[in-house]
Design a protein around this motif. Structure first.
Motif, PDB file in Angstrom:
ATOM      1  N   GLY A   1       3.361 -12.147  -6.888  1.00  0.00           N
ATOM      2  CA  GLY A   1       3.561 -10.805  -7.809  1.00  0.00           C
ATOM      3  C   GLY A   1       3.629  -9.769  -6.879  1.00  0.00           C
ATOM      4  O   GLY A   1       3.330  -9.732  -5.691  1.00  0.00           O
ATOM      5  N   LEU A   2       3.908  -8.720  -7.367  1.00  0.00           N
ATOM      6  CA  LEU A   2       4.288  -7.367  -6.875  1.00  0.00           C
ATOM      7  C   LEU A   2       2.892  -6.429  -7.096  1.00  0.00           C
ATOM      8  O   LEU A   2       2.654  -5.972  -8.163  1.00  0.00           O
ATOM      9  N   TYR A   3       1.997  -6.219  -6.140  1.00  0.00           N
ATOM     10  CA  TYR A   3       0.987  -5.450  -6.152  1.00  0.00           C
ATOM     11  C   TYR A   3       1.111  -4.140  -5.339  1.00  0.00           C
ATOM     12  O   TYR A   3       1.046  -4.309  -4.292  1.00  0.00           O
ATOM     13  N   LEU A   4       0.843  -3.084  -6.301  1.00  0.00           N
ATOM     14  CA  LEU A   4       0.957  -1.840  -5.638  1.00  0.00           C
ATOM     15  C   LEU A   4      -0.214  -1.164  -5.794  1.00  0.00           C
ATOM     16  O   LEU A   4      -1.024  -0.972  -6.894  1.00  0.00           O
ATOM     17  N   THR A   5      -0.906  -0.676  -4.614  1.00  0.00           N
ATOM     18  CA  THR A   5      -2.107  -0.027  -4.533  1.00  0.00           C
ATOM     19  C   THR A   5      -1.876   1.278  -3.708  1.00  0.00           C
ATOM     20  O   THR A   5      -1.257   1.512  -2.894  1.00  0.00           O
TER      21      THR A   5
ATOM     22  N   ASN B   1       0.896  -1.261  -0.125  1.00  0.00           N
ATOM     23  CA  ASN B   1       0.033  -0.017  -0.030  1.00  0.00           C
ATOM     24  C   ASN B   1       0.769   1.239  -0.120  1.00  0.00           C
ATOM     25  O   ASN B   1       1.505   1.496   1.020  1.00  0.00           O
ATOM     26  N   VAL B   2       0.951   1.759  -1.157  1.00  0.00           N
ATOM     27  CA  VAL B   2       1.889   2.936  -1.417  1.00  0.00           C
ATOM     28  C   VAL B   2       1.211   4.466  -0.884  1.00  0.00           C
ATOM     29  O   VAL B   2       0.613   5.330  -1.799  1.00  0.00           O
ATOM     30  N   LEU B   3       1.227   4.730   0.499  1.00  0.00           N
ATOM     31  CA  LEU B   3       0.945   5.769   1.001  1.00  0.00           C
ATOM     32  C   LEU B   3       1.999   6.928   1.100  1.00  0.00           C
ATOM     33  O   LEU B   3       1.461   8.091   1.096  1.00  0.00           O
ATOM     34  N   GLN B   4       2.986   6.498   0.856  1.00  0.00           N
ATOM     35  CA  GLN B   4       4.172   7.563   0.893  1.00  0.00           C
ATOM     36  C   GLN B   4       5.241   6.975  -0.298  1.00  0.00           C
ATOM     37  O   GLN B   4       5.037   5.689  -0.688  1.00  0.00           O
TER      38      GLN B   4
ATOM     39  N   THR C   1      -4.818   2.637  -2.325  1.00  0.00           N
ATOM     40  CA  THR C   1      -5.959   2.799  -1.474  1.00  0.00           C
ATOM     41  C   THR C   1      -5.681   3.248  -0.011  1.00  0.00           C
ATOM     42  O   THR C   1      -4.972   2.423   0.552  1.00  0.00           O
ATOM     43  N   PRO C   2      -6.363   4.184   0.589  1.00  0.00           N
ATOM     44  CA  PRO C   2      -7.261   5.118  -0.061  1.00  0.00           C
ATOM     45  C   PRO C   2      -6.403   5.876  -0.713  1.00  0.00           C
ATOM     46  O   PRO C   2      -5.206   6.372  -0.602  1.00  0.00           O
ATOM     47  N   ALA C   3      -6.693   6.268  -2.056  1.00  0.00           N
ATOM     48  CA  ALA C   3      -6.043   6.885  -3.229  1.00  0.00           C
ATOM     49  C   ALA C   3      -5.305   8.217  -3.007  1.00  0.00           C
ATOM     50  O   ALA C   3      -5.904   9.158  -3.194  1.00  0.00           O
ATOM     51  N   PRO C   4      -4.024   8.107  -2.849  1.00  0.00           N
ATOM     52  CA  PRO C   4      -3.521   9.259  -2.905  1.00  0.00           C
ATOM     53  C   PRO C   4      -2.870   9.343  -4.406  1.00  0.00           C
ATOM     54  O   PRO C   4      -2.695   8.526  -5.117  1.00  0.00           O
ATOM     55  N   PHE C   5      -2.557  10.445  -4.980  1.00  0.00           N
ATOM     56  CA  PHE C   5      -2.393  10.706  -6.392  1.00  0.00           C
ATOM     57  C   PHE C   5      -0.863  10.553  -6.675  1.00  0.00           C
ATOM     58  O   PHE C   5      -0.090  11.388  -6.021  1.00  0.00           O
ATOM     59  N   SER C   6      -0.517   9.465  -7.544  1.00  0.00           N
ATOM     60  CA  SER C   6       0.928   9.747  -8.064  1.00  0.00           C
ATOM     61  C   SER C   6       1.828   9.452  -6.852  1.00  0.00           C
ATOM     62  O   SER C   6       2.873  10.174  -6.831  1.00  0.00           O
ATOM     63  N   LYS C   7       1.593   8.814  -5.827  1.00  0.00           N
ATOM     64  CA  LYS C   7       2.609   8.345  -4.869  1.00  0.00           C
ATOM     65  C   LYS C   7       3.682   7.357  -5.604  1.00  0.00           C
ATOM     66  O   LYS C   7       3.257   6.394  -6.455  1.00  0.00           O
ATOM     67  N   GLN C   8       4.940   7.114  -5.285  1.00  0.00           N
ATOM     68  CA  GLN C   8       5.563   6.367  -6.328  1.00  0.00           C
ATOM     69  C   GLN C   8       6.462   5.287  -5.604  1.00  0.00           C
ATOM     70  O   GLN C   8       6.893   5.420  -4.487  1.00  0.00           O
ATOM     71  N   CYS C   9       6.790   4.145  -6.175  1.00  0.00           N
ATOM     72  CA  CYS C   9       7.416   3.026  -5.722  1.00  0.00           C
ATOM     73  C   CYS C   9       8.552   3.050  -6.721  1.00  0.00           C
ATOM     74  O   CYS C   9       8.342   2.717  -7.952  1.00  0.00           O
ATOM     75  N   VAL C  10       9.672   3.240  -6.230  1.00  0.00           N
ATOM     76  CA  VAL C  10      10.975   3.640  -7.202  1.00  0.00           C
ATOM     77  C   VAL C  10      11.831   2.280  -7.086  1.00  0.00           C
ATOM     78  O   VAL C  10      12.116   1.879  -5.807  1.00  0.00           O
ATOM     79  N   LEU C  11      11.937   1.544  -8.158  1.00  0.00           N
ATOM     80  CA  LEU C  11      13.033   0.482  -8.173  1.00  0.00           C
ATOM     81  C   LEU C  11      14.224   1.014  -8.758  1.00  0.00           C
ATOM     82  O   LEU C  11      14.256   1.099 -10.139  1.00  0.00           O
ATOM     83  N   ASN C  12      15.212   0.988  -7.946  1.00  0.00           N
ATOM     84  CA  ASN C  12      16.440   1.722  -8.467  1.00  0.00           C
ATOM     85  C   ASN C  12      17.718   0.932  -7.916  1.00  0.00           C
ATOM     86  O   ASN C  12      18.754   1.516  -7.845  1.00  0.00           O
ATOM     87  N   HIS C  13      17.742  -0.370  -7.978  1.00  0.00           N
ATOM     88  CA  HIS C  13      18.659  -1.021  -7.849  1.00  0.00           C
ATOM     89  C   HIS C  13      19.482  -1.426  -9.093  1.00  0.00           C
ATOM     90  O   HIS C  13      18.798  -1.133 -10.058  1.00  0.00           O
ATOM     91  N   ALA C  14      20.749  -1.758  -9.013  1.00  0.00           N
ATOM     92  CA  ALA C  14      21.336  -2.088 -10.337  1.00  0.00           C
ATOM     93  C   ALA C  14      21.133  -3.506 -11.012  1.00  0.00           C
ATOM     94  O   ALA C  14      21.574  -4.002 -11.824  1.00  0.00           O
TER      95      ALA C  14
END
Length: 232
Positions: A60-64, A44-47, A66-79
């Motif tokens: 699987g990776l399930y990104l939600t 639950n991507v609240l931040q 809910t409750p919907a903030p707009f465009s909070k991001q999950c950043v995958l930045n490993h090499a």
């Protein structure tokens, strides 16, 4: 959490993690998530969430949002590449941001974008890594893509070009937003015979309305194509 030393860090607008080099997190199945394409590990991507850690496991990776903030991001930045064997779900109001490398999403699974409602928040997929000025390397997605809500590629003026090769299925008549990147679709877009339409637009963030979409395959959706803003 597989690696000792992964701990939460306080941050004002982000959820930070201390992540030792070479650390891994196993995605375990959420027994309460019965959405199609599972098993799922629900996040639950609240931040904003930044991950330098390899994601492993059989779910699987399930990104939600809910409750919907707009465009909070999950950043995958490993090499290094993620190794989880399940699918990937980008829910409404969530941005999946690939900033590490082109193997962040395993090529074996389906990518689900949006979770219903043409009037709901948009699910965003963005890739941006490599050089900071054009030309950026192209991110190719060989995965099948299932679109279940409004969806957007890129965000503002930044983003790598995207190429889709695995097929795109529409589950409804949704809006597609291309923000200032080139998206090349080398696979058919289908609607399962349901007469769904596709609306192409741009959010015009910061005046960047030049998103360019290229159709290179024989599409089979039958509900029509509306170009609201941008280039097809």
């Amino acid at each position: 959490i597989d690696t000792p030393g992964i701990t939460a860090v306080n941050a004002s607008s982000d959820f930070g993690l201390t992540q030792p080099t070479g650390s891994t997190i196993t995605l375990d199945a959420d027994p309460n998530n019965a959405n199609p394409g599972g098993p799922w590990c629900t996040v639950n991507v609240l931040q904003n969430l930044y991950l330098n850690t390899v994601l492993a496991g059989n779910s699987g990776l399930y990104l939600t949002g809910t409750p919907a903030p707009f465009s909070k991001q999950c950043v995958l930045n490993h090499a290094t590449a993620n190794t989880y064997t399940g699918n990937t779900w980008i829910g409404n109001g969530v941005q999946l941001y690939i900033s590490g490398n082109s193997a962040a999403i395993p090529t074996t699974g389906t990518i689900y974008i949006g979770d219903g409602g043409a009037g709901g928040n948009t699910a965003i997929f963005r890739a941006a890594w490599g050089v900071n000025v054009p030309p950026r390397p192209t991110y190719t997605l060989p995965n099948p893509v299932v679109v279940g809500g409004n969806w957007q590629l890129g965000n503002g003026s930044t983003g790598n070009p995207l190429t889709f090769t695995g097929g795109i299925t529409l589950l409804g008549s949704y809006g597609y937003c291309n923000n200032a990147i080139t998206a090349t679709i080398n696979c058919p877009i289908n609607d399962g015979g349901n007469n769904y339409s596709l609306t192409i637009r741009s959010n015009n963030i910061g005046g960047h309305a030049g998103g360019r979409t290229i159709f290179n395959a024989a599409n089979t959706y039958t509900g029509g194509t509306i170009v609201d803003l941008g280039v097809l």
